[in-house]
Design a protein around this motif. Structure first.
Motif, short mmCIF file in Angstrom:
data_model
loop_
_atom_site.label_atom_id
_atom_site.label_comp_id
_atom_site.label_asym_id
_atom_site.label_seq_id
_atom_site.Cartn_x
_atom_site.Cartn_y
_atom_site.Cartn_z
N GLN A 1 -7.43 -7.74 0.59
CA GLN A 1 -7.91 -6.61 -0.21
C GLN A 1 -8.92 -5.78 0.59
O GLN A 1 -8.97 -4.56 0.48
N ASP B 1 -6.98 -3.42 2.82
CA ASP B 1 -5.84 -2.81 2.14
C ASP B 1 -5.54 -1.43 2.71
O ASP B 1 -6.46 -0.66 3.04
N GLU C 1 -8.83 -12.12 -0.87
CA GLU C 1 -10.02 -11.29 -0.70
C GLU C 1 -9.99 -10.56 0.65
O GLU C 1 -10.34 -9.38 0.73
#
Length: 506
Positions: free
Chosen positions: A456, A459, A453
């Motif tokens: 991400q 990212d 998580e």
């Protein structure tokens, strides 16, 4: 005085005595005029005040040779101590000759090469040379006035003692001949007398100590010829004065090509950032400064498509690339140098941040880090920041991250930008919950989920989408991208803040 006496006085300045020549040979030193001949282009050196103090006995040229010539076709001044004349020590007229060179440099905006080999001031002449308005202090005052106006390049061939040690400290680079050069405010004998410390000359102020520990020396040389060659190479990246652009040369291809294997994807795997430089810079163009000091940060000049750039790069192969007190100081001064002389900056970031712990806090890591960030913030030359791998916390700021208005912030596919690394972040946020999970497999699954998580959330595509990054570039395309970006930044408008000056952290 007869013509014969004038001729004899002049000839006394042109060669050392047999005994002095033998001593120079034993020390592996060149005579002062041999050093000058290596520095300047053939038949271009014009000497001033050659007969200074000619009426005194045993003081040819009063122990210092000064003048002007061409270095690779460009005008420059020189101050060169003659160690065969009372160990290169200063008398009143020595000081006056040096002051006149600095005044000429200020008036004409000419660079100075300092060829230093001096035992310092003569105590017997202290009233005439030390306290007055044209005493030795004026040399240092003028050097400060010259800083950022013209290059000041120091080759240290022997001692630079007591107050004279400040001459190298005000220069843009200090190249020290290992085995001969030394720099100190108080000699080992004085240290023993005053503070009771017994220490060798090398430990007190030797070339390697200053190049690796104190940072007062920049680069080591194996002999006089090497020092002068390095000085000329360094000068080749700088303009003659602050008003001019840095000199360009014919472009050359790099010695290597970058590919997907150049930078390890795993941020915990150390690698040498010099490998990236080999694929970005023109072949054999990198001149590294302070290579032995704070080696976790690489600084130096190189060329991209023939144009000079100043490189500031983290090196995870040394202490993980973490920024320490010394590396922050090293970076700040180099950035100020590049900005003063119109040399674009290239940052290559692979940094976990600044070092933490009680030791560095006592050393003032906060104020030293602030000094580096101040230099980045103040720079007005073109700046391109490349996030090679990790750029965490204040490390991102120190390496000209997006908030510091670089002209471009580019990332490689291996890049990560965050407050901290994913493992540290998950532990910081979920430490209590992780500890409360008794089953090892369940605990590992929870950590992996939270880590995914977190990754991400930061990212690369998201950062580019949110305009944090200007581009994400494959390694093989990075040099071409930099060539284009620096080309369009030629002639960039440089806005200077309307104030006297900032008050940077010390």
């Amino acid at each position: 005085m007869t013509e014969k006496e004038i001729r004899a006085a002049r000839e006394a300045t042109l060669a050392p005595s047999p005994n002095a020549a033998a001593k120079l040979a034993q020390q592996r030193k060149l005579y002062v005029r041999e050093r000058i001949a290596l520095l300047f282009d053939d038949d271009t050196f014009v000497e001033d005040a050659q007969l200074a103090n000619a009426l005194a006995t045993g003081l040819p040229a009063v122990g210092v040779v000064t003048g002007q010539g061409l270095v690779d076709g460009r005008p420059a001044l020189v101050v060169a101590n003659d160690p065969t004349v009372k160990a290169g020590s200063w008398g009143a007229r020595t000081v006056e000759k040096i002051i006149r060179v600095t005044e000429r440099a200020l008036a004409e905006e000419l660079p100075i090469f300092w060829l230093i080999d001096s035992a310092g001031a003569r105590i017997t002449d202290q009233v005439a040379l030390f306290p007055g308005r044209r005493g030795a202090g004026r040399i240092f005052h003028n050097q400060v006035a010259l800083s950022g106006k013209v290059p000041q390049i120091c080759c240290l061939f022997g001692p630079s003692a007591a107050g004279g040690a400040y001459i190298p400290s005000f220069c843009d680079i200090v190249i020290m001949v290992e085995g001969n050069a030394s720099m100190y405010l108080g000699s080992p004998r004085m240290a023993e007398m005053v503070v009771g410390e017994k220490v060798s000359l090398d430990e007190m102020g030797g070339a390697r100590m200053h190049a690796s520990v104190s940072g007062c020396g920049d680069n080591l040389a194996v002999d006089d010829e090497d020092a002068i060659e390095q000085a000329k190479l360094f000068f080749g990246y700088l303009p003659t004065c602050w008003r001019e652009p840095a000199p360009e040369v014919e472009p050359e291809a790099p010695v290597a090509e970058l590919d997907d294997d150049t930078v390890p994807a795993d941020e915990s795997v150390p690698f040498d950032m010099h490998r990236v430089l080999d694929g970005l810079l023109d072949a054999d163009s990198f001149f590294e400064t302070k290579p032995l000091f704070a080696a976790e940060l690489i600084t130096g000049f190189g060329r991209i498509d023939g144009r000079p750039v100043g490189v500031v790069a983290n090196n995870s192969a040394v202490r993980g690339g973490v920024l320490f007190v010394d590396s922050a100081d090293k970076a700040a001064r180099f950035i100020w140098l590049c900005d003063a002389f119109n040399i674009p900056l290239l940052y290559l970031a692979d940094v976990p941040g600044f070092m933490i712990g009680s030791e560095v806090e006592r050393q003032g890591i906060i104020r030293h880090g602030a000094k580096m960030i101040t230099a980045v913030s103040e720079a007005t030359v073109p700046q391109v920041s490349v996030i090679v791998r990790k750029a965490y916390g204040a490390g991102l700021y120190a390496m000209a991250g997006p908030g510091f208005m670089p002209d471009a912030c580019i990332a490689l596919p291996t890049a990560r930008i965050a407050v901290m690394g994913p493992q540290a972040a998950v532990n910081a946020v979920y430490a209590n919950k992780i500890e409360a999970i008794a089953d090892a497999d369940e605990r590992a699954a929870f950590v992996a989920e939270k880590r995914a998580e977190y990754e991400q959330d930061v990212d690369l595509l998201r950062l580019a989408s949110d305009l944090v990054l200007d581009a994400v570039i494959d390694p093989g395309e990075l040099r071409a991208e930099l060539v284009r970006r620096y080309a369009v930044l030629v002639g960039k408008t440089r806005v200077v803040a309307e104030k006297r000056h900032g008050v940077p952290p010390t």
